[in-house]
Design an enzyme around this catalytic site. Structure first.
Site, PDB file in Angstrom:
ATOM      1  N   CYS A  20      41.590  31.332   0.575  1.00  0.00           N
ATOM      2  CA  CYS A  20      42.260  32.596   0.929  1.00  0.00           C
ATOM      3  C   CYS A  20      42.269  33.548  -0.271  1.00  0.00           C
ATOM      4  O   CYS A  20      42.078  34.745  -0.111  1.00  0.00           O
ATOM      5  CB  CYS A  20      43.712  32.370   1.338  1.00  0.00           C
ATOM      6  SG  CYS A  20      43.996  30.937   2.345  1.00  0.00           S
ATOM      7  N   ASP A  21      42.548  33.028  -1.457  1.00  0.00           N
ATOM      8  CA  ASP A  21      42.863  33.898  -2.598  1.00  0.00           C
ATOM      9  C   ASP A  21      41.872  33.850  -3.751  1.00  0.00           C
ATOM     10  O   ASP A  21      41.984  34.637  -4.695  1.00  0.00           O
ATOM     11  CB  ASP A  21      44.261  33.540  -3.125  1.00  0.00           C
ATOM     12  CG  ASP A  21      45.310  33.694  -2.039  1.00  0.00           C
ATOM     13  OD1 ASP A  21      45.208  34.654  -1.255  1.00  0.00           O
ATOM     14  OD2 ASP A  21      46.227  32.850  -1.959  1.00  0.00           O
ATOM     15  N   CYS A  42      45.952  28.149  -1.734  1.00  0.00           N
ATOM     16  CA  CYS A  42      44.765  28.231  -0.887  1.00  0.00           C
ATOM     17  C   CYS A  42      43.641  28.975  -1.608  1.00  0.00           C
ATOM     18  O   CYS A  42      43.636  30.203  -1.654  1.00  0.00           O
ATOM     19  CB  CYS A  42      45.112  28.920   0.434  1.00  0.00           C
ATOM     20  SG  CYS A  42      43.675  29.171   1.473  1.00  0.00           S
TER      21      CYS A  42
END
Ligand code: NDP
Length: 311
Positions: free
Chosen positions: A138-139, A135
């Protein structure tokens, strides 16, 4: 004690929330369990430009927040928690939540979606969370100014690579075929992004690390028939998805890829009174708008089903 509900909806993506909106407006008092990722996959994306009604596009998380609020305002009972056990037959539908609550439902809509796939390499598992991710939204932040790789040649890989290119110094896009499967617009976009280097016909053999985090990737170049190591800091997987059907595999019929089988063009599963909507039954379109549409269909057919039965 067993709680009795008319309509139980499992999953909180576009399909689940839309089913809840329609179910609530039809006085079916829907109870919706959100599962592990409230908002579903769209909360892991950035800008959504193709959901009708948003001329300027909308952030995926904001879109899902709006759908949730709309379902709640109309009276859906939205709950945290996951379904861990299901007993689904034409006569009886009993589901158990992760806190042990037993729910007997008159009709059930499964909208549990799908989740990202991994390559299956031990090194990938070892560095999950410390350099390996599925992701970018997200990261990606953790790799600011660094070098990363995105593995995959579909639209998701193109999207992740483009997103990361605005954060990272360099992005390798690693594709096993001599071409990208993604849409032409996406291919044009990644090919025209300066700091994305596309490596066609490259297969990932190993994620390399120093025990603490990722330091590189070992690639097999199938064109040159050589192997080489590329130094980098992070690896993002974008190689497709697995439907979240483990809990239901013994109750409803699945296809060979594990997706719930539905009647062509309809949300009916192999069990009367159990309907499926969204990515859990769709490996072809997988769009927020098609998920929402099938959520609507599932709620309408649940309403028809409940109208013909006495409980
Ligand atoms: P796809 O299934 O379309 O693509 C998966 C990619 O991963 C393919 O290039 C595939 O390679 C590759 N792959 C699979 N397994 C491996 C492996 N073991 N090693 C290396 N590569 C592998 O998945 P997506 O998630 O990209 O897209 C799913 C659907 O969602 C599609 O219909 C897509 O169009 C849509 N989508 C649309 C978006 C948009 O419109 N903005 C954004 C994101 C997705 P190969 O081609 O060789 O099989």
């Amino acid at each position: 004690m067993t709680e009795h509900v008319k309509l139980l909806i499992i999953g909180a993506g576009p399909a689940g929330y839309t089913a809840a909106i329609y179910g609530a407006r039809a006085n079916l008092s829907p109870v919706l369990y959100e599962g592990l990722q409230p908002g579903g996959q769209l909360t892991t994306t950035t800008e959504v430009e193709n959901f009708p009604g948003y001329p300027e596009g909308i952030d995926g998380t904001a879109l899902m927040d709006d759908l949730r609020k709309q379902a709640a305002r109309l009276g859906a009972d939205i709950r945290r928690g996951t379904i861990v056990k299901a007993e689904l037959t034409a006569e009886r539908k009993v589901l158990t939540t992760d806190d042990g609550t037993q729910i007997e439902a008159e009709a059930v809509i499964i909208a549990t979606g799908a989740e990202a796939k991994y390559l299956g390499l031990p090194s990938e598992q070892k560095y999950r969370g410390s350099g390996v991710s599925a992701c970018a939204t997200c990261d990606g932040f953790f790799f600011k100014g660094k070098t990363v790789a995105v593995i995959g040649g579909g639209d998701t890989a193109g999207e992740e690579a483009t997103y990361l290119s605005s954060i990272c110094q360099k992005v390798y896009l690693i594709i096993r075929k001599p071409y990208m499967r993604a849409s032409k617009a996406m291919v044009d976009r990644v090919e025209n992004t300066e700091n994305i280097e596309i490596l066609y016909e490259h297969v990932t053999q190993e994620i390399l690390g120093d025990g603490l985090g990722v330091t590189g990737i070992r690639l097999q170049d199938n064109k040159q028939n050589t192997t080489r190591d590329v130094e980098l800091d992070g690896v993002f997987l974008a190689i497709g998805h697995k439907p979240n059907t483990d809990v239901f595999k013994d109750c409803v019929e699945l296809d060979e890829m594990g997706y719930i089988k539905t009647e062509p063009g309809r949300p009916h599963t192999s069990v009367p009174g159990v309907f499926a909507a969204g990515d859990v039954q769709d490996h072809l379109y997988r769009q927020a708008i098609t998920s929402a549409a099938t959520g609507c269909m599932a709620a309408l057919d649940a309403e028809r089903y409940l109208g013909t039965r006495t409980f």
